[in-house]
Design an enzyme around this catalytic site. Structure first.
Site, mmCIF file in Angstrom:
data_model
loop_
_atom_site.group_PDB
_atom_site.id
_atom_site.type_symbol
_atom_site.label_atom_id
_atom_site.label_comp_id
_atom_site.label_asym_id
_atom_site.label_seq_id
_atom_site.Cartn_x
_atom_site.Cartn_y
_atom_site.Cartn_z
ATOM 1 N N GLU A 1 30.646 30.664 17.246
ATOM 2 C CA GLU A 1 32.412 31.531 16.354
ATOM 3 C C GLU A 1 32.400 33.044 16.779
ATOM 4 O O GLU A 1 31.153 33.842 18.054
ATOM 5 C CB GLU A 1 31.565 31.533 14.903
ATOM 6 C CG GLU A 1 31.956 30.846 13.897
ATOM 7 C CD GLU A 1 30.940 29.738 13.827
ATOM 8 O OE1 GLU A 1 31.379 28.375 13.065
ATOM 9 O OE2 GLU A 1 29.331 29.555 14.503
ATOM 10 N N THR A 2 33.900 33.894 16.535
ATOM 11 C CA THR A 2 33.751 35.361 16.652
ATOM 12 C C THR A 2 34.471 35.498 15.570
ATOM 13 O O THR A 2 35.186 34.951 14.598
ATOM 14 C CB THR A 2 34.978 34.795 17.877
ATOM 15 O OG1 THR A 2 33.966 34.629 19.081
ATOM 16 C CG2 THR A 2 35.266 36.346 17.788
#
Length: 293
Positions: free
Chosen positions: A46-47
């Site tokens: 994830e970002t």
């Protein structure tokens, strides 16, 4: 304009390991397509993309895996909170996420900066026989591998996670699953990860979290799953009397991670605490880089 993509390893254990996340501290003007493309380029599970709010400490946050947006991500939240603390100083944050408001507090200590997130209310429900059978088939496991003290359930603290307890650490260590089959099943069921665990003792659990819906074989540390797991143990009546437990994750990937979980007294919410360490920076993100969807 551009905003740098920061990299942090969240839920590190003694400064080592952890789960890397990308962090964009000011994503103002970035389209959804640009955020997804950035997350795919970063390549982490994830970002987090933050847009500052009107008041200090308030931010809107969106989370993207390389393949799709997710409502909430614990390790990227910890990474983003530590990044903000290092820039602005420790304190209290209020994050508006697709899963609901999430409060985070940061603090500085001898081992660096830590962040404690308070989840949305955690819930759990029994998994169906069909869900369990299909998952075991994808994992290549048998019903006999499961720990009868911990019935299969779908637990949530912002995202749904299938929770499966196994009898032995050896069974957990030997994880070689059918990626396409589990990916298809989890997409159909709306599960973010499958939280596989073994009880090391009443207050310590080793866990692994396959994450094929995000295009990731396995997460090294999953804060959202840890919060959901805490709620599951509470509902099952198997939470430690102190309301505190430790989840150890990532060791089988060579990236040991430590997640401290605390049940909030008189509430369905769960606190998850972890440290984060900054990694070398990536290239800047160009705003309006792609058309929105």
């Amino acid at each position: 304009m551009s905003s740098p993509v920061l990299r942090y390893a969240a839920f590190t254990d003694g400064g080592r390991g952890g789960n890397p996340a990308g962090v964009v501290l000011d994503a103002t003007g970035l389209t959804e397509a640009a955020m997804l493309a950035t997350a795919a380029a970063v390549g982490y599970s994830e970002t987090a993309f933050l847009v500052p709010g009107a008041a200090p400490g308030q931010h809107t946050v969106r989370y993207f895996s390389p393949l799709a947006e997710v409502a909430f991500c614990g390790h990227a939240t910890v990474a983003a909170a530590v990044a903000l603390a290092e820039r602005d100083g420790p304190g209290r944050l209020l994050l508006a996420t697709a899963a609901g408001p999430v409060e985070v507090t940061t603090a500085s200590g001898p081992d660096g900066t830590t962040a404690t997130l308070t989840s949305v209310p955690a819930t759990s429900r029994p998994a169906t026989a069909a869900q369990l059978d299909a998952t075991l088939a994808a994992l290549g496991w048998a019903h006999a591998d499961l720990d009868p003290r911990f019935p299969a359930a779908v637990a949530s603290a912002g995202n749904d996670h299938l929770v499966l307890g196994v009898r032995t650490r050896a069974r957990l260590r030997d994880l070689h699953y059918d990626f396409p089959a589990l990916q298809q099943l989890m997409a159909a069921e709306g599960w973010t990860t499958v939280h596989l665990f073994v009880a090391d003792d009443p207050a310590t659990f080793s866990a692994r979290d396959p994450f094929p819906p995000g295009g990731v074989v396995e997460d090294a540390a999953t804060g959202a799953a840890a919060a959901a797991f805490g709620g599951y143990l509470r509902d099952l009546g198997r939470a430690p009397a102190t309301g505190r437990l430790t989840v150890l994750q990532g060791a089988d990937m060579g990236s040991p991670s430590r997640l401290l979980v605390e049940l909030v007294p008189g509430s369905a919410r769960v606190r998850v605490t972890g440290a984060a360490t900054r990694l070398p920076a990536l290239a800047p993100v160009t705003r309006h880089a792609a058309a929105g969807r």
